[in-house]
Design a protein around this motif. Structure first.
Motif, PDB file in Angstrom:
ATOM      1  N   THR A  52      -3.356 -34.742  44.093  1.00 28.58           N
ATOM      2  CA  THR A  52      -2.754 -35.691  45.031  1.00 28.58           C
ATOM      3  C   THR A  52      -3.856 -36.302  45.880  1.00 28.58           C
ATOM      4  N   ARG A  53      -3.717 -37.594  46.182  1.00 31.57           N
ATOM      5  CA  ARG A  53      -4.690 -38.292  47.026  1.00 31.57           C
ATOM      6  C   ARG A  53      -3.992 -38.776  48.291  1.00 31.57           C
ATOM      7  N   LEU A  54      -4.621 -38.497  49.427  1.00 31.13           N
ATOM      8  CA  LEU A  54      -4.081 -38.916  50.715  1.00 31.13           C
ATOM      9  C   LEU A  54      -5.139 -39.678  51.492  1.00 31.13           C
ATOM     10  N   THR A  55      -4.677 -40.595  52.300  1.00 26.90           N
ATOM     11  CA  THR A  55      -5.566 -41.423  53.108  1.00 26.90           C
ATOM     12  C   THR A  55      -4.976 -41.543  54.504  1.00 26.90           C
ATOM     13  N   PRO A  56      -5.798 -41.740  55.539  1.00 25.45           N
ATOM     14  CA  PRO A  56      -7.229 -42.031  55.557  1.00 25.45           C
ATOM     15  C   PRO A  56      -8.066 -40.752  55.541  1.00 25.45           C
ATOM     16  N   ARG A  57      -9.379 -40.930  55.606  1.00 26.53           N
ATOM     17  CA  ARG A  57     -10.292 -39.799  55.704  1.00 26.53           C
ATOM     18  C   ARG A  57     -10.192 -39.210  57.103  1.00 26.53           C
ATOM     19  N   PRO A  58     -10.002 -37.896  57.216  1.00 27.41           N
ATOM     20  CA  PRO A  58      -9.940 -37.287  58.547  1.00 27.41           C
ATOM     21  C   PRO A  58     -11.312 -37.232  59.205  1.00 27.41           C
ATOM     22  N   GLU A  59     -11.312 -37.260  60.516  1.00 28.02           N
ATOM     23  CA  GLU A  59     -12.555 -37.095  61.267  1.00 28.02           C
ATOM     24  C   GLU A  59     -12.961 -35.621  61.244  1.00 28.02           C
ATOM     25  N   LEU A  60     -14.230 -35.363  60.931  1.00 22.70           N
ATOM     26  CA  LEU A  60     -14.716 -33.988  60.834  1.00 22.70           C
ATOM     27  C   LEU A  60     -15.492 -33.584  62.075  1.00 22.70           C
ATOM     28  N   PRO A  61     -15.456 -32.285  62.392  1.00 20.27           N
ATOM     29  CA  PRO A  61     -14.708 -31.213  61.729  1.00 20.27           C
ATOM     30  C   PRO A  61     -13.207 -31.359  61.955  1.00 20.27           C
ATOM     31  N   ALA A  62     -12.421 -30.817  61.014  1.00 19.36           N
ATOM     32  CA  ALA A  62     -10.974 -30.989  61.088  1.00 19.36           C
ATOM     33  C   ALA A  62     -10.263 -29.708  60.678  1.00 19.36           C
ATOM     34  N   GLN A  63      -9.158 -29.437  61.354  1.00 18.18           N
ATOM     35  CA  GLN A  63      -8.233 -28.391  60.969  1.00 18.18           C
ATOM     36  C   GLN A  63      -7.000 -29.082  60.391  1.00 18.18           C
ATOM     37  N   LEU A  64      -6.749 -28.859  59.121  1.00 17.67           N
ATOM     38  CA  LEU A  64      -5.685 -29.581  58.425  1.00 17.67           C
ATOM     39  C   LEU A  64      -4.620 -28.629  57.906  1.00 17.67           C
ATOM     40  N   THR A  65      -3.398 -29.092  57.916  1.00 21.48           N
ATOM     41  CA  THR A  65      -2.275 -28.326  57.377  1.00 21.48           C
ATOM     42  C   THR A  65      -1.486 -29.215  56.435  1.00 21.48           C
ATOM     43  N   VAL A  66      -1.347 -28.758  55.199  1.00 26.81           N
ATOM     44  CA  VAL A  66      -0.552 -29.480  54.202  1.00 26.81           C
ATOM     45  C   VAL A  66       0.730 -28.699  53.971  1.00 26.81           C
ATOM     46  N   ALA A  67       1.843 -29.383  54.048  1.00 23.61           N
ATOM     47  CA  ALA A  67       3.135 -28.792  53.726  1.00 23.61           C
ATOM     48  C   ALA A  67       3.665 -29.458  52.469  1.00 23.61           C
ATOM     49  N   TRP A  68       4.048 -28.639  51.500  1.00 25.54           N
ATOM     50  CA  TRP A  68       4.574 -29.175  50.246  1.00 25.54           C
ATOM     51  C   TRP A  68       5.683 -28.251  49.744  1.00 25.54           C
ATOM     52  N   GLY A  69       6.841 -28.821  49.585  1.00 27.47           N
ATOM     53  CA  GLY A  69       7.964 -28.045  49.076  1.00 27.47           C
ATOM     54  C   GLY A  69       8.336 -26.876  49.964  1.00 27.47           C
ATOM     55  N   GLY A  70       8.125 -27.023  51.277  1.00 29.53           N
ATOM     56  CA  GLY A  70       8.464 -25.947  52.197  1.00 29.53           C
ATOM     57  C   GLY A  70       7.401 -24.877  52.316  1.00 29.53           C
ATOM     58  N   ARG A  71       6.266 -25.033  51.657  1.00 29.56           N
ATOM     59  CA  ARG A  71       5.150 -24.083  51.756  1.00 29.56           C
ATOM     60  C   ARG A  71       3.998 -24.756  52.491  1.00 29.56           C
ATOM     61  N   THR A  72       3.284 -24.001  53.302  1.00 31.26           N
ATOM     62  CA  THR A  72       2.197 -24.575  54.091  1.00 31.26           C
ATOM     63  C   THR A  72       0.856 -24.003  53.655  1.00 31.26           C
ATOM     64  N   PHE A  73      -0.170 -24.857  53.741  1.00 31.25           N
ATOM     65  CA  PHE A  73      -1.528 -24.504  53.358  1.00 31.25           C
ATOM     66  C   PHE A  73      -2.454 -25.056  54.440  1.00 31.25           C
ATOM     67  N   ALA A  74      -3.076 -24.167  55.196  1.00 34.66           N
ATOM     68  CA  ALA A  74      -3.956 -24.574  56.298  1.00 34.66           C
ATOM     69  C   ALA A  74      -5.406 -24.291  55.925  1.00 34.66           C
ATOM     70  N   PHE A  75      -6.295 -25.238  56.241  1.00 36.60           N
ATOM     71  CA  PHE A  75      -7.708 -25.078  55.934  1.00 36.60           C
ATOM     72  C   PHE A  75      -8.514 -25.921  56.910  1.00 36.60           C
ATOM     73  N   SER A  76      -9.805 -25.701  56.928  1.00 36.10           N
ATOM     74  CA  SER A  76     -10.698 -26.459  57.809  1.00 36.10           C
ATOM     75  C   SER A  76     -11.774 -27.134  56.976  1.00 36.10           C
ATOM     76  N   LEU A  77     -12.225 -28.279  57.455  1.00 40.58           N
ATOM     77  CA  LEU A  77     -13.328 -29.013  56.851  1.00 40.58           C
ATOM     78  C   LEU A  77     -14.407 -29.214  57.889  1.00 40.58           C
ATOM     79  N   ASP A  78     -15.592 -28.740  57.599  1.00 41.38           N
ATOM     80  CA  ASP A  78     -16.727 -28.928  58.501  1.00 41.38           C
ATOM     81  C   ASP A  78     -17.488 -30.177  58.117  1.00 41.38           C
ATOM     82  N   ALA A  79     -18.140 -30.759  59.091  1.00 44.36           N
ATOM     83  CA  ALA A  79     -18.920 -31.958  58.831  1.00 44.36           C
ATOM     84  C   ALA A  79     -20.163 -31.609  58.010  1.00 44.36           C
TER      85      ALA A  79
END
Length: 245
Positions: free
Chosen positions: A213-240
């Motif tokens: 899956t592709r999502l836009t826009p590009r998040p500003e880094l560093p970022a703490q992101l949470t994706v929810a899909w089908g009622g399930r959540t996936f949290a991760f971080s991206l460092d610059a």
């Protein structure tokens, strides 16, 4: 091919008769190929129907249908529409065209393989396996390890739909067993409004489905992101990374 077209039209007719018998009007009919976002008016609904008919007739492939849908939506866009960039007249601007074209691997800015346990889903175990950052957004790689019941249902469906074109069958089955693309959201600490561009999916063997899956826009880094899909959540971080343009 004539049989596939006839079955397609008969399914539309049946759905229309059922909707009419229930007194429903103006609703959308189930389709062989699902576009997202859904049509916002009658004109866009007609364009969806045109693309679906060409797809079922074997005149265009799923990727071509998705690309044309994106181009139509860009031209018809008005400010505030989800997944669009505003009203466009004439040739599609380069920035809009680039957004929907494939993102090249050498344009990857950073990538991680998040250590997130797979989540139990209706049809198996759903895992977010890789996250890639591009100048225009994020690519999320998914793996669905199919349960035994799901594998059995897929085998039965393959036998029942063996006359269908292979690409249509794979598209239909993978989208059926994955969570709905309408059920995906992504959020960060800055409340950025992320939009889902598209999704590709395919089988790997008999017991696994992979999706991108592709999502836009590009998040500003560093970022703490949470994706929810089908009622399930996936949290991760991206460092610059060391350098970002």
């Amino acid at each position: 091919m004539h049989r596939a077209i006839r079955e397609f039209l008969e399914s539309k007719l049946q759905a229309l008769e059922e909707a009419h018998s229930k007194g429903a009007t103006g609703g959308d009919l189930p389709g062989r190929i699902v576009f997202w976002p859904p049509p916002k008016d009658a004109l866009e609904a007609k364009l969806h129907g045109l693309l679906e008919g060409l797809y079922v007739a074997g005149k265009i492939k799923d990727r071509e249908a998705s690309d044309w849908h994106s181009r139509f939506r860009s031209v018809l866009a008005t400010p505030g529409d989800p997944g669009t960039v505003g009203y466009v007249v004439g040739p599609i601007p380069d920035d809009v065209r680039a957004r929907y074209e494939p993102w090249l691997n050498d344009a990857t800015m950073t990538a991680i393989e998040p250590d997130i346990p797979a989540r139990h889903y209706d049809n198996g175990l759903l895992a977010l396996t890789r996250v890639e950052l591009y100048p225009l957004g994020l690519s999320l790689h998914w793996r669905l390890d199919l349960s035994k019941d799901a594998q059995t249902m897929i085998q039965q469906a393959r036998r029942g739909l063996k006359e269908s074109p292979p690409d249509l069958l794979e598209f239909h089955l993978t989208r059926t067993f994955l969570p709905s693309i309408e059920a995906m959201t992504m959020s960060d600490a800055t409340a950025t409004a992320f939009a889902l561009l598209d999704m590709d999916s395919n089988f790997v063997g008999e017991d696994q489905i992979r999706a991108l899956t592709r999502l836009t826009p590009r998040p500003e880094l560093p970022a703490q992101l949470t994706v929810a899909w089908g009622g399930r959540t996936f949290a991760f971080s991206l460092d610059a990374p060391n350098s970002i343009d």
